[in-house]
Design an enzyme around this catalytic site. Structure first.
Site, PDB file in Angstrom:
ATOM      1  CE  LYS B 135      61.605   6.499  41.518  1.00  0.00           C
ATOM      2  NZ  LYS B 135      62.313   6.994  40.375  1.00  0.00           N
ATOM      3  CB  SER B 210      60.235   9.504  39.178  1.00  0.00           C
ATOM      4  OG  SER B 210      61.502   8.882  39.000  1.00  0.00           O
ATOM      5  CB  SER B 234      64.261  10.147  37.848  1.00  0.00           C
ATOM      6  OG  SER B 234      63.039  10.247  37.204  1.00  0.00           O
TER       7      SER B 234
END
Lengths: 604, 604
Positions: B135, B210, B234
């Site tokens: 990420k 996320s 997330s």
């Protein structure tokens, strides 16, 4: 809240009357003690003149021995409780360490336990019948808990604190509550409700704080095991100043629920709860009894870490299954980092002597299994900047309101820790986050120092013709190349001197350092300030590091100075990495068994 | 900071150009994909048409299989890395899940690893050659890390994040970085630098967020194992929405150092880092690899808790030495609390079907070893009040400043979580302490609920002639009196439905609940929204609980409604008590082996 029309002095009078009345209810009555003017400075021998042989035998037994006798019925809980109630009453009269005794409920409880043992032929739990003393701000159902504020005098606890519930489940007897300072944030013990608690070894000195009532009470053997709390040294300063044992565990291992203090919900510097005890074993029993009950199931802030130290594991026996020290060739080895000075405030000569004597004894006893390196402190001044800024992130608004609510005066050491620390102010949320990052960076930097302690020079030097046992030993040390492991524990002072004269405990660095790092730290007695040990001879080679250091030096070097410290216990601190609490215990057991006894000589 | 004169749109163009250019450097070149208008909604089968047999074999192997082949040299690291680079490039073109690929450094690293294996005849570490996706806000030395803000586009990481250092020590290859939303605080994945990431099973739906770039990439098998972060769902929302595996560990077990995000230093709700993987075993490998390296020695915020789950321990084998499930008579038992609805927003029918099908299969497979109780949710609405107030204690000042710095617009879901939550405002320190106390009280209340789950009625009822396997089963349940242990794990939805249509992920409760409680939670695929399973038939018996519930209901019941959800994966969540991460893994292994495969049928 106290009604505005009652002057704070009246409230204090009420508090003291309640305390005195509670002591008057002890049966047989607590013996009178000589008036303050007739008392010697060192009052530790007074109780021996006032209690029966049987009472002395009980109260001078360490908790582990008491528990054995209580479990078999050799001693009754009523007798044990009565003896400690009476000795606590004497301790109060000698040092002003008690806020309240609980003779009625304690004896009732003791009777119940005696009956239980008689009926069931077994103890009710691992603490069957053991009296435990409790710092006042640890809530007891239905009783006041004022946290050292006159304005909180009428606060009443709705429940027993979680720790008390667990100890009671284990079979203990709660019988006495002890003093604490205003704000709970002095390394001494003085508040406007009860006045000043003094050191039983020298009544002109402080017993330390904030758990100073516990320190004085345990030192006078008015309690075998007490509960203190510590956010900057509040367990360790009293244990050290009073020559008893105390332990600050890593955070979130022992339950804090049910305490009263300002700033509840604050998590930047986490307070901890822990033991002050007449013995090392007492500290161990305290922790094991709590953790074995899995307190995390009720209090999810606690970590589900079982307590893994087993007594005997540090004695060199190969039969135990858990050990936190290395066993390179089947035998246990211990590498101790010796912190002679934190580089900010240099300890007084008796502290340095204690370090020297203990390390020399260890070297002699364990030439092959104990090694030393000099621990180089990493910016302990910065550590104080950070922690003293984080203590009161609300600008001490809650403390100030609590003081203001009764009109009681600010005590000098409250002013010191709040008004005289440049970091204390009301921070914004973002500023607190910034400070928290600084704390984390400091912790990471210290972890790096610890990891790199592999490289420090080991002493005594191996394979040389001479060995030395002092700070200067490092000069002749050699680097061990084949055994490059990091330090296991740090051995260090607990303060910049022995117990200071009242209102002089103004340097927290030797204890608050380990709060900032959240390192477990065990305090133990080593020696006493002693003219015969040349403790009263002037130093020849002092150079001030800074104003704080100079101030501390003058405390000892300028009149009345060193002479006023006579008989003060001198203690040391064994510190481990975060959550290596068990390793600290194992290392301590090894040290204790190597040197034979602690303190090294019995106290006067 | 981006210079004021550069419009944010220009910065976004730069970002996308850099990404596209990086993909253009992959060799052999990434195949073209059909234009968006020609793509089906479900694009999961597209990569199979574009890659070679060998590449498909590699990319469709789970991480545990890849590691075996890489360790023996059966597969070269260069081949594996190349295959995943190419498939990641395709995934980007299909779902917009990538911010950058790193073909040059990845192939260089892969070559080094191949040479290492050839020379040393053994892998460099437990992750030898495994590609890992990252990420974007997890820092990589020398590369930008913008955290989803246009204004942070030119921030550059000084070091690799701690987790990347550990994974690289273990032998992995870092080859791709993935998308995240503005503020990192949507359960979707859209920002003004890269646009919207879509769900590979249905491009009109969100992949979640996320860590939605990871979710989409792993689902498309463009990565075997990815790194996500989770403060409200997330990791789990993307894993669930994309039909892959994801795990939110308890706090302070895996290293967070080196991430960029607003509000660094905030500790009221601690974010965690964890795996998103094609397989259950991938999640386990992720955690074990990190914890086995004792990251707490460098990052003292981490707990020194060894990772104690051993694969195979949950399979009923008696040979393993660690088990977190009860063994009353030598055999393992599992008590599952089934949370059908959190009492705030009722899940859509496919989620309830997933719960029903999984529990029925388990009952059939393990009639004697798995028991169920209905889990009664304790005030999950209050939990949301508390956590949504604690997310932005600075009133989102830092987030707002980060958005304002470039002039980029606020995205709707940023407004939702910041402007539309009544609890978001700038709090004083004292107010944060109050909120923290509310959090602690809520955690303690939930612990009590868990402790008292001993009393819940067990189903299927024993010793009756009928057994049922649905939510209504509890009606006919009986209380077991001889086996009153609490629930081991909670089985529950991951959201109030399968992946919602874009910009509709506005209910966090099913994931944020466990962040507030800091419970470990494992997400796994169960089924797909499927007309054949009657998922598209209207419900007959719906009564709205509140406006939020009604909104969620309409999402599914009103046009385009349920029809728009076709093919969306339906996942469930297995939740343990705080720090019982290992127990969750053991329970999951038992469940997985009992039902044969997860998802229950292969996905379309």
């Amino acid at each position: 809240m106290v009604q505005a029309q009652v002057p704070w002095q009246e409230v204090a009078k009420q508090a003291q009357q309640l305390r005195d009345k509670s002591i008057d209810q002890i049966q047989p009555p607590v013996p009178a003690v000589p008036s303050p003017t007739e008392l010697p400075l060192n009052v530790t021998s007074i109780p021996r003149k006032l209690l029966s042989e049987a009472e002395l035998k009980i109260t001078e037994s360490p908790p582990e021995e008491l528990l054995k006798s209580l479990a078999t019925g050799e001693l009754s809980s009523v007798d044990v409780t009565t003896a400690f109630l009476r000795r606590a009453g004497i301790a109060q009269k000698l040092t002003n360490c008690v806020t309240e005794v609980l003779p009625h409920t304690a004896i009732q409880r003791a009777k119940y336990l005696d009956e239980y043992l008689a009926t069931h032929k077994k103890p009710i739990g691992p603490l069957h019948g053991l009296p435990i003393s409790v710092k006042e701000h640890i809530g007891m159902k239905g009783l006041g808990h004022n946290g050292g504020f006159v304005g909180w005098w009428d606060h009443v606890a709705a429940e027993d604190a979680h720790i008390l519930q667990l100890f009671q489940k284990a079979g203990c007897v709660l019988y006495v509550r002890t003093t604490q300072p205003q704000c709970l944030m002095h390394l001494e013990t003085s508040n406007n409700l009860y006045g000043v608690t003094v050191n039983p070894y020298n009544r002109t000195l402080t017993p330390g704080g904030s758990s100073g009532g516990e320190g004085a009470l345990v030192a006078l053997k008015g309690s075998p095991l007490g509960i203190g709390t510590d956010i900057g040294g509040s367990i360790r300063a009293p244990a050290a100043n009073c020559g008893v044992w105390g332990f600050r565990p890593s955070s979130y291992r022992l339950p804090l629920g049910g305490l009263t203090a300002p700033m509840a919900g604050q998590e930047q510097i986490v307070p901890v709860i822990g033991p002050i005890s007449a013995s090392f074993e007492g500290c161990h029993i305290f922790i094991k009894t709590l953790i074995d009950q899995k307190p995390w199931l009720d209090d999810p802030s606690l970590l589900p870490m079982p307590w893994k130290y087993t007594p005997g594991s540090g004695s060199g026996s190969a039969s135990t299954n858990e050990s936190y020290l290395r066993k390179p060739d089947g035998s246990r080895k211990l590498k101790i980092g010796v912190l002679w000075s934190d580089g900010v405030v240099q300890p007084h000569p008796p502290v340095t002597r204690a370090l020297r004597e203990l390390t020399a004894k260890l070297q002699a006893a364990c030439p092959d299994t104990v090694e030393f390196v000099d621990w180089t402190p990493y910016r302990h001044d910065l550590a104080w900047d950070i922690i003293s800024s984080l203590y009161f992130c609300d600008g001490a608004a809650q403390d100030s309101a609590a003081i203001a609510s009764s009109g009681e005066p600010w005590l000098p050491l409250s002013k010191f820790i709040i008004h005289e620390q440049p970091g204390v102010k009301e921070y914004s949320i973002s500023e607190v986050w910034q400070l928290t990052l600084r704390r984390e960076e400091y912790r990471a930097a210290y972890a790096k120092v610890w990891n790199e302690s592999t490289k420090a020079k080991v002493w005594p030097a191996k394979d040389t013709t001479t060995t030395t046992g002092s700070a200067s030993a490092s000069a002749s040390a050699s680097t061990s190349t084949e055994d490059q492991y990091p330090v296991d524990v740090i051995l260090c002072p607990v303060g910049p001197g022995a117990a200071p004269p009242l209102e002089n405990a103004r340097y927290w660095g030797y204890t608050s350092q380990w709060n900032l790092l959240d390192y477990p730290a065990l305090v133990f007695p080593v020696t006493q300030v002693n003219p015969a040990a040349k403790d009263l001879e002037p130093e020849s080679d002092y150079t001030p590091l800074n104003a704080q250091d100079e101030r501390n030096h003058k405390l000892y070097s300028s009149a009345p100075g060193r002479a006023s410290y006579v008989d003060a216990p001198v203690s040391l601190q064994l510190v481990g990495r975060r959550y290596e609490d068990e390793k600290v215990f194992e290392a301590m057991e090894l040290i204790k068994s190597a040197v034979g006894q602690l303190p090294l000589e019995p106290f006067r």
